[in-house]
Scaffold this motif. Structure first.
Motif, PDB file in Angstrom:
ATOM      1  N   GLY A   1     -45.397 -44.245 -21.383  1.00 11.96           N
ATOM      2  CA  GLY A   1     -44.113 -43.204 -21.178  1.00 11.96           C
ATOM      3  C   GLY A   1     -42.987 -43.505 -22.179  1.00 11.96           C
TER       4      GLY A   1
ATOM      5  N   GLY B   1     -39.312 -43.945 -12.670  1.00 14.55           N
ATOM      6  CA  GLY B   1     -39.770 -44.821 -11.415  1.00 14.55           C
ATOM      7  C   GLY B   1     -38.686 -45.887 -10.963  1.00 14.55           C
TER       8      GLY B   1
ATOM      9  N   GLN C   1     -45.870 -52.580 -15.947  1.00 13.86           N
ATOM     10  CA  GLN C   1     -46.498 -53.960 -15.460  1.00 13.86           C
ATOM     11  C   GLN C   1     -45.767 -55.065 -16.367  1.00 13.86           C
ATOM     12  OE1 GLN C   1     -49.892 -54.239 -14.033  1.00 13.86           O
ATOM     13  NE2 GLN C   1     -49.011 -52.505 -12.778  1.00 13.86           N
TER      14      GLN C   1
HETATM   15  C1  LIG Z   1     -49.220 -60.015 -15.228  1.00 14.44           C
HETATM   16  C2  LIG Z   1     -49.482 -59.040 -16.660  1.00 14.44           C
HETATM   17  C3  LIG Z   1     -49.413 -59.606 -17.762  1.00 14.44           C
HETATM   18  C4  LIG Z   1     -49.689 -58.593 -18.720  1.00 14.44           C
HETATM   19  N1  LIG Z   1     -49.525 -59.030 -19.925  1.00 14.44           N
HETATM   20  C5  LIG Z   1     -49.772 -58.366 -21.174  1.00 14.44           C
HETATM   21  C6  LIG Z   1     -49.955 -58.714 -22.506  1.00 14.44           C
HETATM   22  O1  LIG Z   1     -49.393 -59.922 -22.752  1.00 14.44           O
HETATM   23  N2  LIG Z   1     -50.174 -57.791 -23.397  1.00 14.44           N
HETATM   24  C7  LIG Z   1     -50.552 -56.638 -23.208  1.00 14.44           C
HETATM   25  O2  LIG Z   1     -50.711 -55.948 -24.226  1.00 14.44           O
HETATM   26  N3  LIG Z   1     -50.428 -56.260 -21.978  1.00 14.44           N
HETATM   27  C8  LIG Z   1     -50.366 -57.083 -20.998  1.00 14.44           C
HETATM   28  N4  LIG Z   1     -50.575 -56.398 -19.693  1.00 14.44           N
HETATM   29  C9  LIG Z   1     -50.920 -55.152 -19.370  1.00 14.44           C
HETATM   30  C10 LIG Z   1     -49.679 -54.144 -19.790  1.00 14.44           C
HETATM   31  O3  LIG Z   1     -48.989 -54.625 -19.217  1.00 14.44           O
HETATM   32  C11 LIG Z   1     -50.256 -52.616 -19.283  1.00 14.44           C
HETATM   33  O4  LIG Z   1     -51.528 -52.478 -20.020  1.00 14.44           O
HETATM   34  C12 LIG Z   1     -49.243 -51.431 -19.861  1.00 14.44           C
HETATM   35  O5  LIG Z   1     -48.057 -52.026 -19.248  1.00 14.44           O
HETATM   36  C13 LIG Z   1     -49.702 -50.402 -19.285  1.00 14.44           C
HETATM   37  O6  LIG Z   1     -48.843 -49.446 -19.608  1.00 14.44           O
HETATM   38  P1  LIG Z   1     -48.639 -48.107 -19.121  1.00 14.44           P
HETATM   39  O7  LIG Z   1     -47.327 -47.483 -19.581  1.00 14.44           O
HETATM   40  O8  LIG Z   1     -49.612 -47.074 -19.027  1.00 14.44           O
HETATM   41  O9  LIG Z   1     -48.214 -48.210 -17.458  1.00 14.44           O
HETATM   42  P2  LIG Z   1     -47.287 -49.158 -16.708  1.00 14.44           P
HETATM   43  O10 LIG Z   1     -46.873 -50.457 -17.539  1.00 14.44           O
HETATM   44  O11 LIG Z   1     -48.015 -49.746 -15.456  1.00 14.44           O
HETATM   45  O12 LIG Z   1     -46.217 -48.301 -16.187  1.00 14.44           O
HETATM   46  C14 LIG Z   1     -46.221 -47.138 -15.103  1.00 14.44           C
HETATM   47  C15 LIG Z   1     -44.946 -46.488 -14.969  1.00 14.44           C
HETATM   48  O13 LIG Z   1     -44.952 -45.466 -14.157  1.00 14.44           O
HETATM   49  C16 LIG Z   1     -44.024 -45.581 -13.183  1.00 14.44           C
HETATM   50  N5  LIG Z   1     -44.418 -45.035 -11.874  1.00 14.44           N
HETATM   51  C17 LIG Z   1     -45.643 -44.868 -11.233  1.00 14.44           C
HETATM   52  N6  LIG Z   1     -45.650 -44.016 -10.288  1.00 14.44           N
HETATM   53  C18 LIG Z   1     -44.462 -43.329 -10.556  1.00 14.44           C
HETATM   54  C19 LIG Z   1     -43.870 -42.126  -9.680  1.00 14.44           C
HETATM   55  N7  LIG Z   1     -44.618 -41.551  -8.703  1.00 14.44           N
HETATM   56  N8  LIG Z   1     -42.708 -41.600 -10.159  1.00 14.44           N
HETATM   57  C20 LIG Z   1     -42.192 -42.199 -11.338  1.00 14.44           C
HETATM   58  N9  LIG Z   1     -42.710 -43.352 -12.126  1.00 14.44           N
HETATM   59  C21 LIG Z   1     -43.727 -43.917 -11.565  1.00 14.44           C
HETATM   60  C22 LIG Z   1     -43.787 -47.192 -12.969  1.00 14.44           C
HETATM   61  O14 LIG Z   1     -42.700 -47.431 -12.257  1.00 14.44           O
HETATM   62  C23 LIG Z   1     -43.871 -47.740 -14.346  1.00 14.44           C
HETATM   63  O15 LIG Z   1     -42.478 -47.556 -14.902  1.00 14.44           O
HETATM   64  C24 LIG Z   1     -50.084 -57.232 -18.552  1.00 14.44           C
HETATM   65  C25 LIG Z   1     -50.188 -56.845 -17.257  1.00 14.44           C
HETATM   66  C26 LIG Z   1     -50.011 -57.564 -16.269  1.00 14.44           C
HETATM   67  C27 LIG Z   1     -50.089 -57.224 -14.772  1.00 14.44           C
END
Ligand SMILES: Cc1cc2nc3c(=O)[nH]c(=O)nc-3n(C[C@H](O)[C@H](O)[C@H](O)COP(=O)(O)OP(=O)(O)OC[C@H]3O[C@@H](n4cnc5c(N)ncnc54)[C@H](O)[C@@H]3O)c2cc1C
Length: 309
Positions: free
Chosen positions: A16, A35, A41
Motif C-alpha cells: 500500500g 488500518g 506484518q
Molecule cells: C514475523 C515476520 C517477519 C517477516 N520478515 C520478513 C523479512 O525479513 N523480509 C521480507 O521480505 N518479508 C518479511 N516478512 C513478510 C512481509 O512482512 C510481508 O510479505 C509483507 O509485509 C506483505 O506486505 P503487504 O503490504 O502485502 O501486507 P501487510 O504487510 O500484511 O500489510 C497489510 C496492511 O493492511 C492493513 N489492513 C488490513 N485490513 C484492513 C482494513 N480492513 N482496513 C484498513 N487497513 C487494513 C493492515 O493494517 C496493514 O497495514 C515477514 C513477515 C512476518 C510475519
C-alpha cells in the motif's frame, strides 16, 4: 479534504505504501486508509536483511516508517483507520467506509495483506523476531548452527523445514496428527533430509524464553503428557488468512479467499486494483509486495488516464 480522491489505497504495508509513493508522484490525489494496525506484518519483526538498499539490515518498523514518510512527502493523506465496508458498485465512484466516515475514490488499490495464523500462545507475540517467525526465507539465515522447530503439516510447513535445513543443525517438525496433509513429493523431500525429524501427535502449548526463545513445551495429544524441549527457534507454518472479508460480494475471491487477479493487478471489478500478500500466496516478501504496489499504482494511473480521454 478532497470530495473524491483519484486513488484510495486500503492497507499500509509495503504494498500500500509503495503504491502511495507512485500515485502521489504521478500527481494523483491519494488517500491511504492504513488500518489501526498500520504498517502491516513488518511492524511485528525485528531485523530485515533482504530488503535491497540496506546492506547492514534494517529493523522492520524503521523500514515501514521510512516508506510511509516517503509516501507522505509527496502528499498522500494517511488515515490510521480500519475500513469497515466498501461499495464498488459504481465504476469511478467507489465508496469506502472507515471509522464511520465515507470516502469516495475514482479508483481503488486493495493492499490489506494476509495475516499469519499464529498459535496464539501468551509468550508468542513478545518473541516474534526473537526466535519466533513465520517466514523461513526471511529469517532462516539467523539460525545457522541452531536447533529449530516448525509447527504444521501442510506444504508450507515442509517448505519452511527444507529452507531451514540449509542453515540449522536440526529441524523438528511438530505436528498434531500422525500423518501430514502435505503433497507426497514434499513429504518425500522432508523424509529424505537427514537434518529433519518429526514429532508426531504433539502440540506446542508454550514457548519458553524471556529475551529470546530458549525452548518449547510440547503436549502429546494422545496421552496429555507434557515435556520441555530446548530449541532456538519456532517457525509457525499453519497458514495465512488474507484480509478480504470486507470485499466479499464486491470483487471475486479465489478458493483460498485471496483476491482473484486478472492481467497483473486488475481485479474482477474495473477500476479496482490489488497489490501484495492479499492476492499473492506464493512469494509473500516485502520486496514483492512493494513491487506489486508499484504495478497497481501504474495500472491505476493508466486506467484513470484512459477514462479521461
Ligand atoms: C514475523 C515476520 C517477519 C517477516 N520478515 C520478513 C523479512 O525479513 N523480509 C521480507 O521480505 N518479508 C518479511 N516478512 C513478510 C512481509 O512482512 C510481508 O510479505 C509483507 O509485509 C506483505 O506486505 P503487504 O503490504 O502485502 O501486507 P501487510 O504487510 O500484511 O500489510 C497489510 C496492511 O493492511 C492493513 N489492513 C488490513 N485490513 C484492513 C482494513 N480492513 N482496513 C484498513 N487497513 C487494513 C493492515 O493494517 C496493514 O497495514 C515477514 C513477515 C512476518 C510475519
Amino acid at each position: 479534504m478532497n470530495d473524491i480522491f483519484d486513488v484510495i489505497i486500503i492497507g499500509s504495508g509495503p504494498a500500500g505504501l509503495t503504491a502511495g509513493i507512485y500515485t502521489t508522484r504521478a500527481s494523483l490525489s491519494t488517500l491511504i486508509i492504513g488500518g489501526t494496525a498500520w504498517g502491516g506484518q513488518l511492524m511485528l519483526t525485528t531485523e530485515v536483511e533482504n530488503f535491497p538498499g540496506f546492506p547492514e539490515g534494517i529493523m522492520g518498523p524503521e523500514l515501514i516508517g521510512k516508506i510511509r514518510k516517503q509516501a507522505e512527502r509527496f502528499g498522500a493523506v494517511f488515515k490510521e483507520e480500519d475500513v469497515e465496508s466498501v461499495d464498488f458498485e459504481v465504476v469511478g465512484d467507489f465508496r469506502v467506509v472507515g471509522d464511520g466516515e465515507q470516502y469516495k475514490g475514482r479508483s481503488i488499490i486493495i493492499a490489506t495483506g494476509a495475516q499469519t495464523q499464529w498459535l496464539n500462545l501468551p509468550t508468542e507475540k513478545r518473541l516474534i523476531g526473537r526466535g519466533v517467525s513465520s517466514c523461513a526465507p526471511c529469517d532462516a539465515p539467523f539460525f545457522k548452527e541452531k536447533e529449530v522447530i516448525v509447527v504444521g503439516g501442510g506444504d508450507s510447513a515442509m517448505e519452511e523445514a527444507l529452507v531451514l535445513s540449509r542453515f540449522a543443525t536440526s529441524v523438528k517438525i511438530v505436528h498434531r496428527r500422525n500423518a501430514f496433509r502435505a503433497s507426497e513429493i514434499m513429504q518425500k523431500k522432508v523424509f529424505d533430509n537427514p537434518k529433519i525429524s518429526v514429532i508426531w501427535n504433539s502440540e506446542v502449548v508454550d514457548i519458553l524464553g524471556e529475551e529470546k526463545v530458549t525452548g518449547v513445551k510440547l503436549k502429546d495429544v494422545g496421552t496429555g503428557e507434557t515435556k520441555e524441549v530446548r530449541i532456538d527457534g519456532v517457525f509457525v507454518a499453519i497458514g495465512h488468512k488474507p484480509a478480504t472479508e470486507i470485499y466479499s460480494g464486491q470483487v471475486e475471491l479465489d478458493e483460498k479467499e485471496y483476491i482473484k487477479v486478472y492481467d497483473h493487478t486488475r481485479t474482477s471489478k474495473v477500476g479496482v486494483f490489488v497489490a501484495g500478500d492479499v492476492h499473492d500466496y506464493r512469494y509473500k516478501q516485502a520486496i514483492t509486495a512493494a513491487a506489486f504496489g508499484c504495478m497497481a499504482a501504474m495500472d491505476a494511473e493508466k486506467w484513470l488516464e484512459e477514462r479521461k480521454s
